[in-house]
Design an enzyme around this catalytic site. Structure first.
Site, PDB file in Angstrom:
ATOM      1  N   CYS A  44       0.796  -1.225   0.000  1.00  0.00           N
ATOM      2  CA  CYS A  44       0.000   0.000   0.000  1.00  0.00           C
ATOM      3  C   CYS A  44       0.829   1.276   0.000  1.00  0.00           C
ATOM      4  CB  CYS A  44      -0.913   0.006   1.228  1.00  0.00           C
ATOM      5  SG  CYS A  44      -0.025   0.051   2.806  1.00  0.00           S
ATOM      6  N   GLN A  45       2.162   1.189   0.109  1.00  0.00           N
ATOM      7  CA  GLN A  45       2.953   2.401   0.267  1.00  0.00           C
ATOM      8  C   GLN A  45       2.753   3.375  -0.883  1.00  0.00           C
ATOM      9  OE1 GLN A  45       4.032  -0.718   0.462  1.00  0.00           O
ATOM     10  NE2 GLN A  45       5.549  -1.009   2.072  1.00  0.00           N
TER      11      GLN A  45
END
Length: 328
Positions: free
Chosen positions: A72-73
């Site tokens: 998800c970064q």
């Protein structure tokens, strides 16, 4: 029903599905710092350690469902917001590539609320369209969920994509929020006086912990960290558990941080000794991992990372139970 799990991490999502009656037969995780934790806590699941980009769908056993949370970064408001332009953001497409070939009855994909930012709208719409049109097609349900509404003692907003294969004639309906909130006191109150600091360099104390993994990250606090309050009271839910020991919330034994100005907070004078980060075990409890789920690591940074990236077990179980009921 048989499940294949992708981007499995420590296996919070997998454990929730197992508790709902699913059989997680195959899992994929590329981060070597997590392998031991996953393997020892999921001994009956085959763990594939290669990157999803190198996996041919024919290598994956037939399954009824595919689940996973692509990294998800790239989408996170705490990151650089590169979204689909980051190689990690593109891993969504590998998940869809395999979905298109395997055609399970259902899929679930989870990600951060940052996907909903206007700058990501084009990529998000593209992903939704690809999910709907994968293979014979899926009826897609999409929703932003706060884990606190499902007996998780934490404010944690995440988006869920859940699709049922179109020929099955069903659509997933998200469960109604549960009218009860669990507090930090109920989650970690019994651990308050048992935590110990990490060794120098934030290396683990190992078996010296009286409670497994009950050790906390040490070191200074950045100006960014001190820009806002990081303490929630015992009767509140936690702030979001992040994938960082340095940015872990502070223990509720301390008073809330005092405002100096708009951009700066400080520890309450006379109570400075009460401020410490939540321990590895405490953040695991807040993510609703059971105490017999042991995390294996050398440096505490790896522990906070795998726990912070996980789907809370209890939230996963609530959603998985609804899916099981739909297909049962």
């Amino acid at each position: 029903m048989r499940i294949a799990s992708f981007f499995a991490g420590a296996g919070g999502l997998d454990l929730g599905f197992q508790r709902a009656g699913f059989d997680v037969i195959w899992a994929n995780e590329y981060d070597r710092d997590i392998w031991e934790t996953y393997a020892k806590n999921h001994p009956h699941t085959h763990l594939e350690k290669r990157s999803i980009t190198a996996i041919d769908p024919t290598e994956i056993p037939d399954c009824d469902g595919m689940i996973g949370g692509p990294p998800c970064q790239s989408w996170s408001t705490a990151g650089k917001l590169r979204g689909i332009n980051d190689n990690r953001g593109k891993l969504f497409y590998d998940f869809i590539r395999i979905l298109e070939e395997k055609q399970p009855k259902f899929f679930l994909a989870e990600n951060v609320a940052g996907m909903l930012l206007p700058r990501n709208s084009e990529a998000l719409n593209s992903i939704k369209k690809l999910f709907k049109n994968a293979g014979a097609g899926y009826d897609l349900s999409f929703q932003l969920i706060n884990a606190r509404d499902y007996l998780v003692p934490q404010d944690r907003k995440r988006v869920f994509f859940i699709g049922y294969r179109r020929d099955l004639g069903q659509r997933f309906e998200f469960p109604e929020p549960i009218d009860m909130k669990l507090s930090l006191k109920s989650a970690i109150g019994d651990l308050q006086d048992l935590a110990i600091p990490a060794r120098d360099g934030n290396y683990t104390n190992g078996r010296a912990c009286r409670v497994p993994n009950h050790e906390y990250f040490t070191g200074g606090f950045s100006s960014l960290y001190m820009s806002r309050n990081r303490v929630r009271s015992w009767d509140e839910v936690s702030f979001t558990i992040q994938a960082s020991g340095r940015h872990a919330p502070l223990h509720p034994q301390a008073p809330k941080m005092e405002a100096v100005d708009k951009e700066t907070r400080r520890f309450a004078k006379g109570s400075e000794h009460l401020y410490r980060r939540l321990s590895v075990r405490e953040v695991a409890r807040i993510q609703t991992f059971p105490d017999d789920f042991i995390f294996y690591y050398k440096n505490l940074a790896a522990a906070y990372k795998m726990i912070g990236n996980a789907v809370p077990v209890r939230l996963a179980q609530v959603i998985a139970s609804k899916i099981m009921a739909d297909f049962g």
